[in-house]
Motif scaffolding. Structure first.
Motif, mmCIF file in Angstrom:
data_model
loop_
_atom_site.group_PDB
_atom_site.id
_atom_site.type_symbol
_atom_site.label_atom_id
_atom_site.label_comp_id
_atom_site.label_asym_id
_atom_site.label_seq_id
_atom_site.Cartn_x
_atom_site.Cartn_y
_atom_site.Cartn_z
ATOM 1 N N GLN A 1 37.528 47.988 38.246
ATOM 2 C CA GLN A 1 36.371 48.736 38.370
ATOM 3 C C GLN A 1 36.344 49.399 36.752
ATOM 4 N N LEU B 1 30.907 48.487 41.853
ATOM 5 C CA LEU B 1 31.846 49.582 42.169
ATOM 6 C C LEU B 1 31.751 50.012 43.773
ATOM 7 N N THR C 1 34.935 47.110 34.580
ATOM 8 C CA THR C 1 33.542 46.746 34.912
ATOM 9 C C THR C 1 32.645 48.031 34.226
ATOM 10 N N LEU C 2 33.016 49.292 34.409
ATOM 11 C CA LEU C 2 32.311 50.311 33.708
ATOM 12 C C LEU C 2 32.129 50.156 32.359
ATOM 13 N N TYR C 3 33.568 49.477 31.717
ATOM 14 C CA TYR C 3 33.372 49.476 30.358
ATOM 15 C C TYR C 3 32.209 48.295 29.879
ATOM 16 N N ALA C 4 32.337 47.214 30.719
ATOM 17 C CA ALA C 4 31.467 46.237 30.402
ATOM 18 C C ALA C 4 30.009 46.495 30.647
ATOM 19 N N VAL C 5 29.394 47.592 31.406
ATOM 20 C CA VAL C 5 28.174 47.838 31.601
ATOM 21 C C VAL C 5 27.946 49.040 30.922
ATOM 22 N N LEU D 1 38.117 41.032 32.856
ATOM 23 C CA LEU D 1 37.325 41.017 34.001
ATOM 24 C C LEU D 1 36.888 39.695 34.342
ATOM 25 N N LEU D 2 36.878 38.965 32.846
ATOM 26 C CA LEU D 2 36.391 37.433 33.117
ATOM 27 C C LEU D 2 37.297 36.319 33.823
ATOM 28 N N ARG D 3 38.385 36.920 33.974
ATOM 29 C CA ARG D 3 39.454 36.172 34.296
ATOM 30 C C ARG D 3 39.535 35.780 35.799
ATOM 31 N N GLU D 4 39.378 34.633 36.500
ATOM 32 C CA GLU D 4 39.244 34.513 37.778
ATOM 33 C C GLU D 4 40.476 34.977 38.682
ATOM 34 N N ARG D 5 40.366 35.364 39.675
ATOM 35 C CA ARG D 5 41.452 35.976 40.161
ATOM 36 C C ARG D 5 41.984 35.063 41.205
ATOM 37 N N LEU E 1 33.068 42.495 25.040
ATOM 38 C CA LEU E 1 34.254 42.718 25.582
ATOM 39 C C LEU E 1 35.485 42.632 24.696
ATOM 40 N N PRO F 1 39.704 45.089 28.535
ATOM 41 C CA PRO F 1 38.461 44.736 29.518
ATOM 42 C C PRO F 1 38.158 43.463 29.820
ATOM 43 N N ALA F 2 38.182 42.552 28.792
ATOM 44 C CA ALA F 2 37.958 41.042 28.779
ATOM 45 C C ALA F 2 38.609 40.356 30.105
ATOM 46 N N ILE G 1 36.699 37.614 49.639
ATOM 47 C CA ILE G 1 37.076 38.001 48.199
ATOM 48 C C ILE G 1 36.532 39.452 47.771
#
Ligand SMILES: Nc1ncnc2c1ncn2[C@@H]1O[C@H](COP(=O)(O)OP(=O)(O)O)[C@@H](O)[C@H]1O
Ligand SMILES: [Mg+2]
Lengths: 234, 862
Positions: free
Chosen positions: B762, A103, B765-769, B858-862, A62, B855-856, B399
């Protein structure tokens, strides 16, 4: 660190990721040297901000490192062009997140099928497989639901099913229990452990809880972006 | 006070900072609302400038006049002055003659020459000679002493560079004469009428110049104080037949009413841009409210009241309105340059003659535009603010992404929408009021609202029906786009609603303008037929009140060229408050070459009876405005005759000032009085020659024999100029249309941009999967395609209904005419893909926003 005689799937040398925020710089991870063999269950530990997520984002393709070497399942992620990275994410790794990241407009079944469909697979072939996975995860009666209608544990199990649909060799889970109660957290860790044990995947779990300790075949401790040899105190 | 400060601070923390972070969308929305406000303001200000210039002209010319005596379509005998001046109820009386003349050899722009009796006129109008060096008391008396002297209006003196003492050559239909300039008018009172483009002369000079010996236009009266109705009746009864007493306010008010109705019509059209701008504000504020639900819950749980959240979102709308209005000021000052001229031109051709020299900044108009802009923006923020108010503090604990719109009752909303659309039918049957098609406008609003309410359902159905097919067509990205559109509910529906509005406006106006132009063209070729038109010079501005002289008529009837003549006489009259033309012409000859475009008829008997002088035919506009139709009796005082004739038929006619009534000229002469020839049109008998060349030689022969006495225009030129006026009139409409469309495109850009930013995780996420960059971009692109398709299809349908409303209801109610309905397929087929293209271009900025965050994240806690 144990050196395994088994085949190495992950290999890093002096892996470093530095975030630049305007004129200041923040170290994500620094000079990480790692060798992880196939079929390990690695528990990646460390305090919040120690660099766990940074490392996983590099391992999953990523993000790209600032410097160092990184090879995962034969892919050189430093040199790989964008198309190769996409193929890598589709075929090699499956990801599980703290906040599930399903999603919301897709049903449970569709969420699970998604990665395979993106990879160009035929829906007729993918759906039976997704249904199998969901049944195995105890979600057989939830397939037509929208994610918003699920509980946290169910959402995370859906996310695990999604991570598995393309049969990746490596599963990367970032704080998979962080948003779950302890019972559901335990269930998710057991599922990941079972994947490791019966389906022979390499599983890396980043967490600062102790739930996964019992299943670990390898433990890595991060502190301020570096691997420490002292035992982890989290 | 403390609470206000706290509110402002919270507002700046919570809203302004957020807007600052997403400045791109905020700017788009601001620009949209500013464009809307600017169009609205500048259109209104332009019409207002015309209105003001008209009113002040009328007031300055009327002066202190209380009553006016005049004979519709004709002149008064000068002898009436001495009779009326001695009447016990009359305090002062002043005769007046006025007409348009032009400066010989200079530009052909006519100006007003007013003939007065300087002594009798003193109590009525104030004017002063500008202070020059050789100034002596009572200089204006020179007008009396010396023939062919005049006092020049300031604007004319400046334009042509004349000083007192010099001579100026003036041209009228009869002759060209040198006038000595006695002085220049000081810029006050009467001198301000017509924008200073006027000149004063003695009435006797005017009569000699124009050949109107012993005749005057009107007599202005001031009455003795404390008039009884009896005295009043007494004056009226002493008047000769056909002379009518009216007050100057009547003419002013009927003119004002027409300009105001036009202002309202244009305002509503320009309001469409503001309406689309409102969609924009709504979409941004609503998306803000929806995407920041979690934050709202946190605010609530830390003690903010529901009312506070409501106010914060309302304040957002206000800020957009305020900033948009401020931004509208520079845009308006740019737009107004183009509109001011166009609008006054249109008013001059359509209603009354106006001369606008400058813009007047009317504080009421500015206040109005401010209030309307703020009101619209606050209104747009109202619903999202209500929604924000209902966020419960409990949601702070959850959440998972809250998809609150998952099960909105789209079907119920669609049902209501259909109900609104159905209401359009009965509304279109209601009559308008005073030239303002209010029911038509309400129907239009209902139509737009109805379709906007349908759009979530349309999108849902589109997503449902197309999703499987889309996968085959565009692969996974298209499929995901379909699924997203289907489940996205109101978010996408809003901008689709704006697109529907814009496309509907576009389609309906294209159809209307096309139908209108086709019909006008048909009318021009049939009814305005003729190879050459001749009339006295400046005939039209002087309302054809100076007939052709007997010598000219003799010459014209004995030309060498083989032509048929259709003489005519046009009277400019009023039916109640409604202005119209009474046109006499030689119907028999006319019908050999041309024809009428019949609305009711033509029956053989109607034509036969028209030829034999049994009755009149009236234009559609006349019929609609007066309520008179076939079988009714038409009644009018024309010069000295009282005309009463049955109406035989109704025809289409698109001449610009009011309606028309046609009657056979020979029969008028026989039954009433000799109307004289106001003008004549020539038809070449031989139709198989080079007509253009024949017209040129005909013209040459006339000039050789009559000298330069006539205003002439070839039929071809005349018809072209009619169509040119038509096109210029619709240029304003086209500008407004274009702006509405730009705003709708901005709407798509904003919505997509916000949708992209809001879905950052979202998309990541699409990118990650396993989605590639390309797949994600294509997905966004497909989303916009689906939105555009939905907007365009519904907008097209909506536009068809709207075009019917425009042609048969709104035009009929505001102008009195309708057209032959015709679909301009070529323009539509050509422009719809263009619209699709534009709308898709609007998607590009959004696509570029994808992955502005890596995209990274995504791994950041919100
Ligand atoms: N996108 C980013 N931009 C700037 N700094 C970041 C970013 N991501 C992580 N960091 C910083 O890098 C360090 C490691 O963070 P992270 O990998 O998220 O740790 P962990 O997952 O162990 O909590 C932290 O100091 C964090 O602030
Ligand atoms: Mg982390």
């Amino acid at each position: 660190m144990r050196v395994s005689e088994k085949k190495t799937v992950i290999e890093t040398k002096a892996l470093t990721r530095i975030y630049s925020l305007g004129d200041s710089e923040v170290i994500g991870i620094s000079s990480i040297n790692l060798e992880i063999a196939a079929r390990e269950l690695v528990v990646l530990k460390g305090n919040s901000g120690s660099g766990k997520s940074t490392l996983l984002s590099l391992l999953s393709g990523l993000d790209r490192p600032t410097s160092g070497e990184l090879k995962v399942a034969g892919h050189d992620l430093i040199k790989a062009p964008e198309e190769q990275l996409t193929r890598f994410r589709r075929e090699v790794v499956g990801m599980v997140f703290q906040n599930f990241n399903l999603l919301p407009t897709l049903s449970v079944l569709e969420n699970v099928c998604l990665p395979a469909l993106l990879a160009g697979g035929w829906p007729e072939k993918i759906e039976p497989k997704a249904i199998d996975l969901l049944q195995w995860l105890g979600l057989g009666d939830r397939m037509a639901h929208q994610p918003a209608q699920l509980s946290g544990g169910e959402m995370q199990r859906t996310a695990i099913a999604r991570a598995l649909i393309n049969d990746p060799a490596i599963i990367l889970a970032d704080e998979p229990t962080g948003n779950l109660d302890s019972r559901n957290g335990q269930l998710v860790i057991q599922l990941l452990a079972e994947l490791h044990r019966t389906r022979e995947r390499t599983v890396i779990i980043a967490t600062h809880s102790n739930l996964a300790d019992a299943f670990a075949t390898m433990e890595i401790c991060l502190k301020d972006g570096m691997i420490t040899d002292t035992t982890c105190e989290v | 006070m403390r609470s206000l400060v706290f509110f402002l601070r919270l507002f700046s923390w919570f809203s302004l900072r957020h807007i600052g972070k997403h400045w791109f969308q905020a700017m788009l929305v601001l620009f949209g609302i500013a464009l809307g406000a600017a169009v609205f303001t500048s259109v209104r200000l332009s019409v207002h400038a015309s209105l003001r210039s008209f009113t002040s002209s009328m007031n300055h010319i009327a002066g202190r006049t209380e009553k006016v005596l005049a004979r519709p379509g004709g002149f008064l005998p000068e002898s009436l002055v001495s009779a009326i001046i001695n009447h016990p109820s009359v305090r002062n009386a002043s005769p007046m003659l006025s007409g348009y003349v032009q400066h010989f050899g200079a530009d052909k722009e006519p100006f007003l020459l007013i003939g007065i009796d300087p002594i009798l006129d003193r109590p009525f109008r104030s004017w002063q000679i500008a202070k020059g060096k050789p100034r002596k008391v009572g200089m204006w008396l020179d007008l009396l002493k010396e023939p062919y002297t005049l006092i020049l209006g300031g604007a004319l003196a400046r334009q042509y560079g004349y000083a007192p003492g010099e001579k100026i050559k003036l041209e009228h239909s009869r002759q060209t004469v040198d006038f000595r300039i006695v002085g220049v008018l000081a810029p006050e009172n009467l001198a301000l009428a017509e924008g200073g483009r006027l000149a004063l002369t003695d009435i006797a000079t005017f009569q000699e110049f124009t050949g109107l010996y012993g005749k005057i236009d009107r007599i202005d009266l001031r009455l003795q104080p404390e008039q009884t109705a009896e005295n009043f009746q007494n004056i009226v009864s002493t008047l000769p037949p056909g002379v009518i007493m009216s007050s100057p306010s009547e003419r002013r008010e009927s003119g004002q009413a027409m300009i105001r109705a036009y202002q309202l019509n244009l305002s509503i059209l320009s309001f469409a841009s503001l309406f689309v701008g409102m969609f924009l504000v709504y979409s941004l504020v609503a998306l803000n409210a929806a995407s920041r639900r979690h934050e709202l819950a946190i605010l609530r749980s830390t003690g903010a009241s529901a009312r506070l959240l409501f106010l914060i979102f309302l304040a957002q709308g206000t800020v957009f309105g305020l900033a948009g209005w401020l931004l509208a000021i520079p845009i308006s000052s740019f737009l107004i340059k183009y509109l001011l001229h166009g609008v006054s031109q249109t008013i001059s051709t359509l209603f009354v003659r106006v001369t606008v020299e400058q813009l007047s900044l009317n504080s009421w108009e500015i206040f109005l535009s401010f209030m309307v802009t703020i009101f619209i923006s606050v209104l747009a923020a109202y619903l999202p603010a209500r929604e924000a108010m209902q966020v419960s503090p409990k949601e702070a604990l959850s959440i998972a992404e809250h998809s609150e719109q998952a099960d909105k009752p789209t079907l119920r909303l669609a049902g209501l929408g259909i109900f609104f659309i159905v209401l359009v039918w009965p509304l279109s049957k209601l009559p308008g009021y005073a030239g303002v098609p209010l029911p038509g406008y309400i129907a239009t609003l209902l139509l737009f609202t109805g379709f906007a309410m349908l759009s979530p359902w349309i999108l849902e159905q589109l997503g449902k029906a197309l999703a499987p097919k889309l996968r085959r067509l565009g692969g996974m990205p298209a499929y995901l786009a379909g699924r997203y559109i289907r489940g996205s509910g109101n978010r996408t529906a809003i901008s689709v609603g704006a697109l529907i509005t814009a496309v509907a406006l576009f389609v309906s106006l294209v159809i209307m303008i096309h139908s209108f132009r086709q019909t006008v063209q048909l009318w021009a070729y049939q009814t305005v037929s003729g190879d050459l038109f001749a009339t006295t010079k400046m005939g039209e501005v002087n309302q054809f009140r100076y007939p052709l002289s007997p010598e000219v008529i003799r010459t014209l009837t004995t030309l060498d060229a083989p032509v048929d003549l259709v003489p005519n006489r046009r009277y400019f009259l009023n039916y109640g408050k409604f202005p119209y033309e009474f046109e006499l012409l030689d119907v028999v000859t006319f019908l050999r070459y041309g024809s009428y475009v019949w609305l009711k008829g033509p029956s053989e008997t109607a034509i036969h009876r028209l030829i034999s002088g049994d009755g009149v035919i009236v234009s559609e506009v006349f019929s609609n405005r007066t309520g008179l139709t076939v079988g009714d009796l038409f009644r009018a005082q024309i010069e000295t005759s009282l005309v009463e004739l049955p109406i035989l038929g109704v025809v289409r006619d698109y001449r610009t000032q009011g309606g028309v009534v046609f009657y056979a000229m020979p029969h008028f002469k026989r039954r009433f009085h000799d109307p004289k020839w106001g003008g004549v049109r020539f038809f070449l008998r031989n139709r198989n020659q080079n007509l253009d060349a024949a017209v040129v030689s005909l013209r040459r022969e006339i000039i050789e024999k009559c000298g330069d006495q006539l205003g002439m225009i070839s039929g071809k030129e005349l018809r072209q100029s009619i169509l040119k006026v038509f096109d210029e009139t619709f240029a304003i409409t086209t500008i407004l249309l274009f702006i509405a469309f730009v705003i709708a495109a901005l709407g798509i850009t904003t919505t997509l941009a916000v949708l992209v930013l809001e879905r950052t995780s979202q998309l990541n996420t699409l990118y990650a999967v396993g989605a590639s960059f390309g797949q994600i971009r294509r997905m966004i692109f497909w989303e916009s395609i689906l939105m555009v398709i939905a907007g365009e299809t519904a907008g097209f349908l909506c536009g068809l209904i709207l075009s019917y409303l425009l042609v048969f209801v709104i035009n009929r109610q505001s102008f009195g005419w309708t057209f032959l309905y015709g679909l301009d397929l070529k323009a539509l087929v050509f422009s719809l893909p263009l619209i699709i293209l534009t709308a898709l271009m609007a998607a590009l900025p959004a696509i570029r926003l994808v992955f502005r965050q890596p995209p990274a994240m995504l791994l950041r806690e919100r």
